[in-house]
Structures are given as C-alpha cells and as structure tokens.
Design an enzyme around this catalytic site. Sequence first.
Site, PDB file in Angstrom:
ATOM      1  N   ARG A  14      63.134 143.190 -89.277  1.00  0.00           N
ATOM      2  CA  ARG A  14      62.270 142.407 -90.174  1.00  0.00           C
ATOM      3  C   ARG A  14      60.797 142.727 -89.904  1.00  0.00           C
ATOM      4  O   ARG A  14      60.151 143.402 -90.690  1.00  0.00           O
ATOM      5  CB  ARG A  14      62.547 140.904 -90.010  1.00  0.00           C
ATOM      6  N   ASP A  15      60.274 142.266 -88.780  1.00  0.00           N
ATOM      7  CA  ASP A  15      58.872 142.488 -88.438  1.00  0.00           C
ATOM      8  C   ASP A  15      58.580 143.970 -88.272  1.00  0.00           C
ATOM      9  O   ASP A  15      57.491 144.450 -88.554  1.00  0.00           O
ATOM     10  CB  ASP A  15      58.523 141.727 -87.147  1.00  0.00           C
ATOM     11  N   HIS A 206      55.624 136.695 -78.412  1.00  0.00           N
ATOM     12  CA  HIS A 206      55.743 137.799 -79.383  1.00  0.00           C
ATOM     13  C   HIS A 206      54.480 138.631 -79.240  1.00  0.00           C
ATOM     14  O   HIS A 206      53.496 138.416 -79.948  1.00  0.00           O
ATOM     15  CB  HIS A 206      55.856 137.188 -80.783  1.00  0.00           C
ATOM     16  N   HIS A 208      52.145 142.068 -79.196  1.00  0.00           N
ATOM     17  CA  HIS A 208      51.997 143.402 -79.765  1.00  0.00           C
ATOM     18  C   HIS A 208      51.396 144.309 -78.707  1.00  0.00           C
ATOM     19  O   HIS A 208      50.634 143.870 -77.834  1.00  0.00           O
ATOM     20  CB  HIS A 208      51.111 143.359 -81.012  1.00  0.00           C
ATOM     21  N   CYS A 239      50.661 148.609 -86.359  1.00  0.00           N
ATOM     22  CA  CYS A 239      49.715 147.511 -86.510  1.00  0.00           C
ATOM     23  C   CYS A 239      48.951 147.696 -87.811  1.00  0.00           C
ATOM     24  O   CYS A 239      48.300 148.711 -87.993  1.00  0.00           O
ATOM     25  CB  CYS A 239      48.738 147.496 -85.328  1.00  0.00           C
ATOM     26  N   ASN A 248      54.405 146.184 -82.554  1.00  0.00           N
ATOM     27  CA  ASN A 248      55.356 145.409 -81.754  1.00  0.00           C
ATOM     28  C   ASN A 248      55.663 146.104 -80.422  1.00  0.00           C
ATOM     29  O   ASN A 248      55.729 147.321 -80.353  1.00  0.00           O
ATOM     30  CB  ASN A 248      56.680 145.265 -82.511  1.00  0.00           C
TER      31      ASN A 248
END
Lengths: 302, 302
Positions: A14-15, A206, A208, A239, A248
């Site tokens: 997803r992300d 979460h 990055h 990003c 991520n």
Amino acid sequence: MIPESVKIVEVGPRDGLQNESRTLPVPERIRLVQSLAEAGLKQVEAGSFVRPDLLPQISDTSQVLSGLDMDAGVGYPVLVPNMRGLDNALSAGAREIAVFAAASETFSQKNINCSISESIQRFSEVAKTAIDQGIKVRGYISCVLGCPYTGTVSPEKVLSVARSLEDMGCYEISLGDTIGIGTPVATRVLIDTIVPHIPVERLAVHFHDTYGQALANILVALQAGISVVDSSVAGLGGCPYAHGASGNVATEDVVFMLDGMGIHHGVDLSRLIIVGRSICTLLDRPVMSRVNLARAPIDFEV
Amino acid sequence: MIPESVKIVEVGPRDGLQNESRTLPVPERIRLVQSLAEAGLKQVEAGSFVRPDLLPQISDTSQVLSGLDMDAGVGYPVLVPNMRGLDNALSAGAREIAVFAAASETFSQKNINCSISESIQRFSEVAKTAIDQGIKVRGYISCVLGCPYTGTVSPEKVLSVARSLEDMGCYEISLGDTIGIGTPVATRVLIDTIVPHIPVERLAVHFHDTYGQALANILVALQAGISVVDSSVAGLGGCPYAHGASGNVATEDVVFMLDGMGIHHGVDLSRLIIVGRSICTLLDRPVMSRVNLARAPIDFEV
C-alpha cells in the site's frame, strides 16, 4: 525494556506501491501480498480505497482483497479516506481499515484539503461505523517529527492527534515520520511525551529512511518499549518530497536488526529477500534494502 | 552518557578509495583530502603505505602528503603495514600513522598472511619506532563483530587485541565491524566487555553499513559514552565481501544524526555533501549516503 518480540506491519503493497511510478496489475499485487504473508508477516497492508484517479497504483483494491484468504490468520488492512471508501472496503470484505491524520495543519490542508480537526471529525464517523461492524481500525499520524512545509512539529500536537485517534477507537496508532527527518533524541522526546498518556502497547512507529535515520530511530522506539514497527519490503515507496531519495524503511533491514538483537518477529528473511528482489524486478526499480543488496545475510549465529 | 561532542575520523581518502575500482590521480586525492578538511573534518586519512601492487588506488601516498599543509590543525593519518612503510611515511612527513590487527585468526592469515600475535609483534616495532619519533599511532581492530570466514568473534578476543594495541602505545583504538554484521545488542555487549579495561576516551567505532546497521550501532556506541566515530564521505568504499553492497558508513548520514541529536562535531554538512557528490562523479560511482541522495537536508531547526 526492549520487547522480546515485535510485530512488523508490512506496508509495501500500500504505502510502498502508492509511491511507485509503475502501476502493478491486480494479480501481481495479490501475489505480492500473499508472498509477504508466506514469508511470515502477520499484518500486510493490501491497498487503499482512495479515488482511483488520485492514486492509480492502488486502485482496484477490492479485487486485491477478493484474491486473499481472510481466514488464514493474517491481517490485510486497507487505508480508507472517507465513508464512501469505507463502504467499498466493507463490500470487498475488509476486516481491518486504517485512517490517518496529520500532526501539521499545513500538511493536512495540502494533503487532504482540510484542517486536522475536520479530518478527525470525518474519520471519527468512519471509525465508528467500522467498529460497529466489527472492523478493526488503525490510526496513522503523519509528520510526527517534522513537516515538509512548516518544519518543526511539537510532540504535544502529536499527542493531541493520538488522543483523538484513540478516542475514536483506533486499536493501534502508528507514528509516522513522513519525511524521514527524525533523529534519535527527537524520537525519544516524542515517545516520552506520548507514552504517559497512551499505552505503549497501542503505539507503532513508521519511520522513513530518507536520511538514513530509520533504524537508529526504531532502536530508540524499541528501547522505549514500543513493539510494533511498520516497514516496506525492499524499501518500496520513494519519498515524494525528495526526488530520488529513499522513503519507507526496508523490512529486510528491520528484520536483520531484530534477528541480531534476538527479538522474535516471525519473518523468514531469506524468503523476504526473494520477495523483495522479484517485486523490484517487476517494478523495474532498484532494491533499497541494504540487506537485500548484500545478496545474502551471512549464515551463522552471531 | 551520550557525549556532547564527537570527533569524526574521515576515512574516505584511504579506506574508501582503497576499496574503489577506479584509481584517482594524486592531485585529485590531494584535493579530496583538502576539501574534507575545509568542510570541518579534523582527522582525514590521507592514504596508506602498503605495497603499490597490492593497493594501487592508494599508492603514491607520499605525494599526497607532500600536497597537504601539516600545520593547519588537521591530522592526516596514514596506514602503515610494516617498517618499510613506516620509513616511507616518515620520509613523506607523516605526523600520525595507523596500524591494525584482526580479532579473528583466519582473517589475519587471509588478510596479511600471519597470525594475530605475529601481526602484534610486527606492529609493536612499528609503533615503538613511530612514537620514539613523536609520531602518534592509532590502532584498528578488524572483525570485531564477526568474521567473513569463521563467523562469531568473541568480545574477549577483541579486548585482548585492544590491550595489545594499547600496550604498544596506540592513543586511540578503532573497533571495526569489517563486514557490517553487527547489530545493537552485540555492539553493546562488545563495548561493555572492553570499557572496564580500556578508557572509553581511547575508543572509536568504525561501522560498515553493509546491512544498514551502522547508524543504530553508532547510536549504541554514543549511548555507551564513545565519542569518536569513523566514517567515509558519500559512503566511499564498497564491501569486498559482498559484491555491490555498501561498505563504510557515510559521513553525511552520521553528521545528520549528530546534528539532530545536538551533538557537536564541527562539520559543515552542506559543504560535505558537495564534496561527496563531486568525488562520486569523479569516481563514476553512485553516492551511497542517504542524506546526500535526498538532495539537501531540510533547512530548519527540528
């Protein structure tokens, strides 16, 4: 205080995919999610129910869900931005959804065209409806350690948003360092601000890896007792605020660190590496995981 | 216990270049060292006095040294493998040398064709001679967290080698995770084994980022009170044991973390980023620093 075991929430499908330039066909997305579950991940984001024109890479999430076994002991959360998205998610058989809010007003406006409190209101309705139907709701907070538009974000603001998400019934709240600007001391300060008010078991991180800080920040989170970590296979998802930069944190790199620390997580790193390589081949993009790039972890107990 | 300031030892022009496939001409090597000093680094390795046929990329270190201002307040250590190398280093005006030993017998044999104790004997003579002439001696230990041939390395073995280096007069001992296999708990155990016996001020850490663990390990070292960190601009120097993988941790990424943590280091990150980009252009190799890849650190106080 470092946990004995950590739950990894895999956000690649997803992300990760929503930030990739190529769009993967539905069968490949299903295969990706399945192979991640087969590698031992217990929470694998399957997609999102935003408007297809906004994020074509993860439209057709209903079809992805229909290809998954919902009773296999793996959770397949989907991102839901509004009531219509929720309807579609429920029709598609979703058992868990995720909602989100920003800790920065400017980011909220630019990202979803409304204020933080308007977004909280909107998501409260979504969450309540979902919970009433037995659907679990996870909350994401963006920009917890910095905003790409305005800079500093106060930990107290993050706490305030976290409380709102908890009040609406989110079982877990994922603190997102959206631009990867966080560093260890700031991470600790943030967690120390939140933990007296929200149980540490409800918190996830979460991070990055845009500036290479993710694992150090994750370590700080573990030291503070947090036991849920979001990551993305092969570091999928660049990003959007720094072209060409990584986004991520890579699941392989997290797993390697946890393995070395003797922390249980349930993931088979060798299988995960294979999944990471094949998805990057399919997407025609470089692998952003250092562990994966090193070919193979050395096979001995250290 | 985290230090208020950290000394960064820049190893790009030696440990970096010796692991690169291209050989840089001497004037470019001088320019690289100078530009790193101009960016604020106070210890910049200038090269090595090993046999030119073994490491052509860093032969002609005498010429590099002759192009540097030895009285500008910056140290330019050079690696010296034996007495002949020391003679050449002294003739070239070196004010500081580095010697090394492995914490793994097999690595010692394969790397320099002798046992650890033979290497200690050899370097003791080198160190003594150097110190008698007012030259500072730094010691490196390889494989402190794992060996590419035999796997596990005991912290007690590392301590034993560290004591030998201290006995021969090394003012600083750099603990090198040669294959990047270290993870935070193992790092802490290692440091906790050594620190009761060797003052923490004498210790440095030299992590490789092959598996993305370097910054997390550096954080642990800082938490343990270590205040000297080795790194390489742009992450120069791949890993010879894992083709294509990253090697040295990137100075830019270390600086970014220290900046975020409020730890003083004296390095101008913007200037360093420029140095990193231009050396990678010259060497025709990708930049391995996440900070550098992100284009520019966001310009605000977080």
